[in-house]
Design an enzyme around this catalytic site. Structure first.
Site, short mmCIF file in Angstrom:
data_model
loop_
_atom_site.label_atom_id
_atom_site.label_comp_id
_atom_site.label_asym_id
_atom_site.label_seq_id
_atom_site.Cartn_x
_atom_site.Cartn_y
_atom_site.Cartn_z
N MET A 30 -27.78 15.56 39.55
CA MET A 30 -27.30 14.21 39.26
C MET A 30 -27.30 13.36 40.53
SD MET A 30 -24.57 14.48 36.20
CE MET A 30 -23.15 14.91 37.17
N GLY A 31 -27.96 13.83 41.58
CA GLY A 31 -28.09 13.03 42.79
C GLY A 31 -26.85 13.07 43.68
N HIS A 37 -27.29 21.21 46.94
CA HIS A 37 -28.52 20.85 46.22
C HIS A 37 -29.75 21.26 47.02
CE1 HIS A 37 -25.73 17.52 44.65
NE2 HIS A 37 -26.11 18.12 43.55
N GLN A 153 -21.77 26.89 33.60
CA GLN A 153 -23.00 26.17 33.27
C GLN A 153 -24.21 27.07 33.45
OE1 GLN A 153 -23.93 21.95 34.54
NE2 GLN A 153 -25.03 23.03 36.13
N SER A 185 -19.66 19.49 46.78
CA SER A 185 -19.78 18.81 45.49
C SER A 185 -19.95 17.33 45.75
CB SER A 185 -18.51 19.05 44.67
OG SER A 185 -18.45 18.13 43.58
P1 AMP Z 1 -24.97 18.28 40.11
O1 AMP Z 1 -25.78 17.25 40.83
O2 AMP Z 1 -23.54 18.33 40.52
O3 AMP Z 1 -25.17 18.22 38.61
O4 AMP Z 1 -25.55 19.69 40.55
C1 AMP Z 1 -26.92 19.98 40.43
C2 AMP Z 1 -27.15 21.43 40.71
O5 AMP Z 1 -26.70 21.73 42.04
C3 AMP Z 1 -26.36 22.36 39.78
O6 AMP Z 1 -27.18 23.47 39.46
C4 AMP Z 1 -25.19 22.77 40.63
O7 AMP Z 1 -24.64 24.01 40.26
C5 AMP Z 1 -25.83 22.84 42.00
N1 AMP Z 1 -24.80 22.74 43.05
C6 AMP Z 1 -23.86 21.78 43.17
N2 AMP Z 1 -23.05 22.04 44.21
C7 AMP Z 1 -23.48 23.21 44.75
C8 AMP Z 1 -23.05 24.02 45.84
N3 AMP Z 1 -22.00 23.70 46.59
N4 AMP Z 1 -23.74 25.15 46.10
C9 AMP Z 1 -24.80 25.51 45.33
N5 AMP Z 1 -25.25 24.79 44.29
C10 AMP Z 1 -24.61 23.65 44.00
#
Ligand code: AMP
Length: 279
Positions: A30-31, A37, A153, A185
């Protein structure tokens, strides 16, 4: 790096790559990209010849009153991060491209979606699965990289891919953390001052729970209570759940073993945070 906004352009790039015998890697996001990421893109780049990252803040997975309109965005920085990570195709579709008309089809994975995040956010995982199914169909045969940060998820998406025979291998990647333990995050940007300090309680509580389990504590309720107590001791954190569950099914367990996962969710000031750890 090719920056595209349409499904057709993304497909054309990936179809051409596969026609050349290349393996495609997909990283849905989601950017507002951070090192978590980037770790997914790096893993994808190590395994695959061509990596497509997608940036789409998916309205379907936000309930009314959640942070859809406030969700942080920074496309310029995101573009630089993707380019530096060796991404070949960056798909940034507008909402009208993904949902040209109100979507009537919903992908729902039962059981494993119900508890934990599913209990607190009842429409969330249907929104996630629907958009991930779309992204899998846009990307075509590929490996798709998801973070263990969103453990539930990851299990749900893996199950969806297997139940519906998507030609996609779902790959889980370890959680990337700040030096003080806070799981990275995009929503951490909501945390300031004392809330940012308080946010470390999630990883600390999980660490205590995992430590107890590794030291021989097998009673899941004892481990769960350790996590709950640690979060409860932080006045700025409001616990949503502390759970000791089977890592695959997310069902609560009575005794802890190597297949157990510890998960926690809490509201810390303006941010709802989640974290988890294996034992
Ligand atoms: P999001 O942009 O929050 O939807 O995350 C996109 C992807 O990045 C998802 O697969 C998340 O699980 C992964 N992700 C987000 N934060 C982390 C993190 N701290 N470590 C590893 N993967 C992450």
């Amino acid at each position: 790096m090719n920056i595209v906004s349409t499904i057709a352009e993304a497909r054309a790039h990936l179809d051409a790559a596969r026609a050349n015998g290349q393996q495609v890697g997909l990283v849905p996001t989601m950017g507002f990209l951070h090192d978590g990421h980037v770790s997914l893109m790096t893993a994808a780049g190590a395994d695959c010849d061509v990596v497509m990252t997608t940036i789409f803040v998916n309205p379907l997975q936000f309930a009314a009153g959640e942070d859809l309109s406030d969700y942080p965005r920074d496309l310029e920085s995101d573009t630089q991060r993707c380019a530096a990570a060796g991404v070949s195709v960056l798909l940034v579709p507008p909402v009208e491209e993904m949902y040209p008309e109100p979507i009537l089809t919903v992908v729902q994975v039962d059981e494993v979606s119900k508890a934990l995040e599913g209990a607190s956010r009842p429409t969330h995982f249907a929104g996630v699965c629907t958009v991930v199914a779309k992204l899998f169909n846009i990307a075509g045969p590929c490996r798709a990289y998801f973070g263990e940060k969103d453990w539930q998820q990851l299990q749900i998406v893996s199950r969806m891919a297997s139940d519906l025979s998507f030609p996609v291998e779902v790959v889980g990647c370890p959680i990337v953390r700040e030096p003080d333990g806070l799981a990275m995050s995009s929503r951490n940007v909501y945390l300031e001052g004392p809330h940012r300090d308080a946010a470390t309680v999630l990883s600390r509580a999980l660490g205590l729970g995992a430590e107890a389990a590794r030291s021989g504590e097998t009673d899941a309720e004892v481990v769960r209570a350790i996590i709950e107590a640690e979060v409860g001791a932080e006045p700025l954190a409001e616990l949503d759940y502390a759970a000791v569950v089977d890592a695959r099914t997310l069902a609560p367990v009575a005794s802890v073993d190597a297949n157990t996962r510890l998960l926690v969710a809490a509201q810390v000031g303006p941010a709802r945070l989640i974290d988890n750890v294996g034992v």
